[in-house]
Design a protein around this motif. Structure first.
Motif, PDB file in Angstrom:
ATOM      1  N   VAL A 155       4.516  10.182   3.389  1.00 43.32           N
ATOM      2  CA  VAL A 155       4.026   9.029   2.632  1.00 43.32           C
ATOM      3  C   VAL A 155       4.682   7.765   3.189  1.00 43.32           C
ATOM      4  O   VAL A 155       5.899   7.720   3.379  1.00 43.32           O
ATOM      5  CB  VAL A 155       4.350   9.152   1.129  1.00 43.32           C
ATOM      6  CG1 VAL A 155       3.889   7.902   0.382  1.00 43.32           C
ATOM      7  CG2 VAL A 155       3.717  10.384   0.534  1.00 43.32           C
ATOM      8  N   GLU A 156       3.868   6.746   3.421  1.00 43.89           N
ATOM      9  CA  GLU A 156       4.382   5.456   3.874  1.00 43.89           C
ATOM     10  C   GLU A 156       4.115   4.414   2.790  1.00 43.89           C
ATOM     11  O   GLU A 156       2.973   4.250   2.351  1.00 43.89           O
ATOM     12  CB  GLU A 156       3.727   5.021   5.179  1.00 43.89           C
ATOM     13  CG  GLU A 156       4.270   3.699   5.717  1.00 43.89           C
ATOM     14  CD  GLU A 156       3.630   3.294   7.030  1.00 43.89           C
ATOM     15  OE1 GLU A 156       4.139   2.351   7.663  1.00 43.89           O
ATOM     16  OE2 GLU A 156       2.619   3.915   7.419  1.00 43.89           O
TER      17      GLU A 156
ATOM     18  N   ALA B 246      -5.318   9.347   2.425  1.00 42.68           N
ATOM     19  CA  ALA B 246      -5.801   8.174   1.699  1.00 42.68           C
ATOM     20  C   ALA B 246      -4.808   7.025   1.783  1.00 42.68           C
ATOM     21  O   ALA B 246      -3.637   7.216   2.146  1.00 42.68           O
ATOM     22  CB  ALA B 246      -6.046   8.534   0.239  1.00 42.68           C
ATOM     23  N   GLN B 247      -5.312   5.852   1.439  1.00 45.36           N
ATOM     24  CA  GLN B 247      -4.450   4.675   1.308  1.00 45.36           C
ATOM     25  C   GLN B 247      -4.719   4.033  -0.050  1.00 45.36           C
ATOM     26  O   GLN B 247      -5.860   3.686  -0.361  1.00 45.36           O
ATOM     27  CB  GLN B 247      -4.702   3.660   2.415  1.00 45.36           C
ATOM     28  CG  GLN B 247      -3.755   2.464   2.362  1.00 45.36           C
ATOM     29  CD  GLN B 247      -3.982   1.484   3.490  1.00 45.36           C
ATOM     30  OE1 GLN B 247      -4.900   0.683   3.453  1.00 45.36           O
ATOM     31  NE2 GLN B 247      -3.132   1.565   4.514  1.00 45.36           N
TER      32      GLN B 247
ATOM     33  N   SER C  91       0.835  -1.201   0.000  1.00 44.87           N
ATOM     34  CA  SER C  91       0.000   0.000   0.000  1.00 44.87           C
ATOM     35  C   SER C  91       0.868   1.249   0.000  1.00 44.87           C
ATOM     36  O   SER C  91       2.048   1.211   0.363  1.00 44.87           O
ATOM     37  CB  SER C  91      -0.918   0.010   1.228  1.00 44.87           C
ATOM     38  OG  SER C  91      -0.145   0.012   2.420  1.00 44.87           O
ATOM     39  N   VAL C  92       0.249   2.359  -0.409  1.00 42.37           N
ATOM     40  CA  VAL C  92       0.851   3.689  -0.349  1.00 42.37           C
ATOM     41  C   VAL C  92      -0.097   4.541   0.488  1.00 42.37           C
ATOM     42  O   VAL C  92      -1.245   4.763   0.091  1.00 42.37           O
ATOM     43  CB  VAL C  92       1.022   4.304  -1.753  1.00 42.37           C
ATOM     44  CG1 VAL C  92       1.633   5.692  -1.648  1.00 42.37           C
ATOM     45  CG2 VAL C  92       1.882   3.400  -2.630  1.00 42.37           C
ATOM     46  N   SER C  93       0.352   5.003   1.636  1.00 48.00           N
ATOM     47  CA  SER C  93      -0.538   5.694   2.576  1.00 48.00           C
ATOM     48  C   SER C  93      -0.084   7.120   2.829  1.00 48.00           C
ATOM     49  O   SER C  93       1.115   7.398   2.999  1.00 48.00           O
ATOM     50  CB  SER C  93      -0.578   4.941   3.912  1.00 48.00           C
ATOM     51  OG  SER C  93      -0.999   3.607   3.726  1.00 48.00           O
ATOM     52  N   THR C  94      -1.054   8.032   2.831  1.00 46.45           N
ATOM     53  CA  THR C  94      -0.845   9.420   3.250  1.00 46.45           C
ATOM     54  C   THR C  94      -1.854   9.714   4.356  1.00 46.45           C
ATOM     55  O   THR C  94      -2.675   8.868   4.728  1.00 46.45           O
ATOM     56  CB  THR C  94      -1.061  10.392   2.084  1.00 46.45           C
ATOM     57  OG1 THR C  94      -2.456  10.393   1.731  1.00 46.45           O
ATOM     58  CG2 THR C  94      -0.224   9.991   0.877  1.00 46.45           C
TER      59      THR C  94
ATOM     60  N   GLU D 274       4.460   0.385   1.890  1.00 42.35           N
ATOM     61  CA  GLU D 274       4.679  -0.953   2.418  1.00 42.35           C
ATOM     62  C   GLU D 274       4.508  -1.958   1.311  1.00 42.35           C
ATOM     63  O   GLU D 274       3.638  -1.798   0.442  1.00 42.35           O
ATOM     64  CB  GLU D 274       3.693  -1.252   3.560  1.00 42.35           C
ATOM     65  CG  GLU D 274       3.852  -0.356   4.768  1.00 42.35           C
ATOM     66  CD  GLU D 274       2.886  -0.725   5.887  1.00 42.35           C
ATOM     67  OE1 GLU D 274       1.777  -1.200   5.563  1.00 42.35           O
ATOM     68  OE2 GLU D 274       3.240  -0.546   7.062  1.00 42.35           O
TER      69      GLU D 274
END
Length: 411
Positions: free
Chosen positions: A281-282, A185-186, A179-182, A284
């Protein structure tokens, strides 16, 4: 070619090497190899032997080179051979020597050309998932984006041959989860270090990718590799967890440690355009196995041809070619690495159905097809040598650079 001194007579007799085996789905093992050929297993290193023999197949006589690897031997392990980056290629012999392997074969199919996308750089990256030394390198491209022969029914680009940290080999399927999370949003992650991203997705590129252009990732579709490149793309660079830059077109060049480049196409590009410089931004990602077992030390893509001692339904039994494959025997405790000879006298090769039958007769319970044709290469050290030599004749006349391989290590 190093390590090969052979004479082939057109009228040589073909004697039975393993008569008890009988027919091998239209192919029979036979043993009067040309002068100088190995007719019994020769020790390469503790737990590793090499042999070669003729196979009488539907399209003529071909010549097989086989490494038998005892994974129960305390000095033996296997791992991925690769040139240090996903988007790169190297000769199997050079990769084996640089990593200290005593033997090996070539691995997965790969992005070899981009003639259908003029001006787009071929990446050299492999089709399927890849794990080296327990470290995830990449995930699989969509089925329609793969290079190589048609997949057998029921198989996908996510299929892998792997060896776990427990030293046991098995076939499996590895699916990307990420995932790309802010703060707002994800987003699901659609790719990891892949030369082709699913339509409408966002993919992540890390330092493992290398320096090759990322444009190819936005070309083609999930069902048509030759479809035009997307005109709606966007790229965001995340360093130490924050957006540092963005661009309308995917770029190139090395990706530093601690940096992830996010590439979006269509809906994915539109989502990335909402990111702003400095935003947190994360990202995973990981590969999830369909089966159970120890974590993988090695995984490489291709496709299964034999499962539980039975050939997969629908295997091609008409197209003969030079092949590379790996067989699993004794409940994952033993490997059979097979590469056919590409010399003119043997180039008719085997069908995929014949490959499955051959490995079954050699004792494999499961088997997996790897890249063939000009890529087929088997290397091994000669007694007392400190480097490997190429044991088969690559059909192109010389070793083809490939993205990865299966390396055998002893000691």
């Amino acid at each position: 070619m190093a390590g090969r001194r052979r004479r082939r007579g057109a009228g040589r007799a073909v004697l039975a090497l393993l008569t008890a085996f009988g027919a091998l789905t239209g192919a029979a093992l036979a043993g009067a190899a040309p002068a100088g050929a190995v007719q019994k297993g020769v020790r390469v290193a503790p737990g590793v032997t090499y042999e070669e023999f003729d196979i009488t197949a539907a399209k003529g006589v071909t010549h097989a080179h086989v490494l038998r690897v005892d994974l129960d031997h305390p000095q033996v392990r296997v791992d991925l051979l690769y040139p240090g980056a996903v988007a790169a290629r190297g000769r199997v012999s050079a990769m084996a020597d640089s990593q200290g392997a005593v033997a090996g074969v070539n691995g997965d199919f790969f992005n070899i050309t981009e003639t259908q996308h003029p001006g787009v750089e071929a990446t050299g990256a492999s089709v399927g998932p890849a794990i080296a030394d327990g470290r995830t390198l990449k995930a699989a491209v969509p089925n329609g984006q793969r290079f190589g022969p048609a997949l057998p029914p029921g198989t996908t680009t996510e299929d892998v041959f792997g060896v776990g940290t427990d030293g046991r080999a098995r076939l499996d399927r590895l699916t990307l989860k990420g995932s790309v999370s802010t703060a707002e949003a994800q987003l699901p992650l659609g790719g990891l270090n892949q030369y082709a991203l699913p339509v409408g997705s966002v993919g992540a590129f890390t330092t493992e990718w290398g320096s090759v252009s990322r444009v190819r990732a936005t070309c083609g579709t999930d069902t048509d590799r030759a479809a035009p490149c997307s005109t709606d793309t966007y790229e965001v660079t995340v360093r130490d967890g924050r957006v540092v830059s963005a661009a309308d077109t995917p770029g190139s060049g090395p990706i530093a440690a601690g940096t992830t480049v996010l590439v979006g196409r269509e809906a994915g590009a539109q989502q990335l355009r909402t990111f702003s410089t400095g935003e947190s931004v994360e990202v995973e990602h990981g590969l999830v196995a369909a089966g159970e077992g120890a974590a993988y030390r090695l995984a490489v893509g291709g496709y299964p041809v034999l499962s539980g001692g039975q050939p997969l339904p629908g295997l091609d039994d008409t197209t003969s070619a030079v092949r590379t494959a790996v067989g699993i025997a004794d409940g994952g405790r033993r490997l059979l690495l097979l590469a056919l000879d590409g010399a003119a006298a043997y180039r008719s090769g085997l069908t995929i159905a014949e490959v499955a039958g051959t490995l079954r007769k050699l004792g494999a319970e499961d088997a997996f097809s790897l890249d063939g044709g000009g890529s087929s290469t088997l290397v091994a050290r000669s007694p007392g040598a400190s480097t490997v030599s190429v044991r088969n004749h690559p059909s192109g006349g010389a070793e083809r650079p490939v993205p990865n391989g299966i390396g055998v290590f002893s000691g």
